[in-house]
Scaffold this active site. Sequence first.
Site: not given
Length: 291
Positions: A38, A121, A139, A194, A201, A204, A210
């Site tokens: 991280e 985060y 995030d 995305c 899309c 997705c 959306c």
Amino acid sequence: MRTPPDIPRRIIDWFAANGRELPWREPGFPAWGTLVSEFMLQQTPVARVIPRLAEWLERWPTPEDLAKVPAGEAVRAWANLGYPRRALWLHQAAVEITERHGGIVPDDVDALLALTGVGDYTARAVSVFAYGSRHPVVDTNTRRVLARAIDGDGEPGPPSARRDLAALENLLPDDLVDAHAFNAGIMELGAIVCTARNPRCDDCPIADACAWRRAGYPPFEGKRKTVQKKYEGSDRHVRGLIMAELRAAHLPVTVREINSLWADAAQRDRALAGLVADGLAVQQEQGYVLP
DNA sequence: GATTCGTGGAC
DNA sequence: TGTCCAAGAAT
């Protein structure tokens, strides 16, 4: 704003079938590894992190292993990941984990937040991904998915931890396992479908729900995040040149050598003074070295 | 809340 | 070719 109740479930199912196999997602990956990953992933792309992470964990398998070497070793091993203060902070966090937590990466968000270099985060990412606790993890990828799918905007506005965490909490499943998968899945969706530019899309799982797509992809009109300054010729550029020299050298880097890196003396001095103030460079008799 | 802080790949 | 952007945090 209407939010179809099956958005989390569809993202969880999509993630199970389409999530990438990444080192930190392997079973049994240690919490220390999650913390290191991280830190490295803060503003550095996945592809560049993977090899550095493997080297790092082989060399320093526990926080204590890192804590007992000089911080400069961490900065050198950080190599070209960028933002070398993160290496300094990760080393300091390892010291704090060793001193305050018996060498065990804490699972509690507040304890994690108290570590150097750990913010909203990273604290939640470690608590959730390494230990399975239930918190919203937000995030830049998640913020973008929420902005589009829920708010109907093409881009997220400037980050606000309070608002962003509340927005994700609204969607977060109660179940521990589902919450974990949803946190990881919505991040992954933002990372590989995305995306900021040219979103896919057609791939997705929530395209039909959306808000941005439903509205016909209106151009973003809200407040944009501050634009990154040009790197070429900037103070960061000069700092980067000096740091590369310090990493490569195993003897003190002389003032003469530093002077050869950048012509503008005022900017050079400013960069070097900044590095010293940040603890990334230390002045000795013969020149400058890593801490 | 706005700025600062590396590095490199993609378009 | 230059612009954008990348699992943020500290100040």
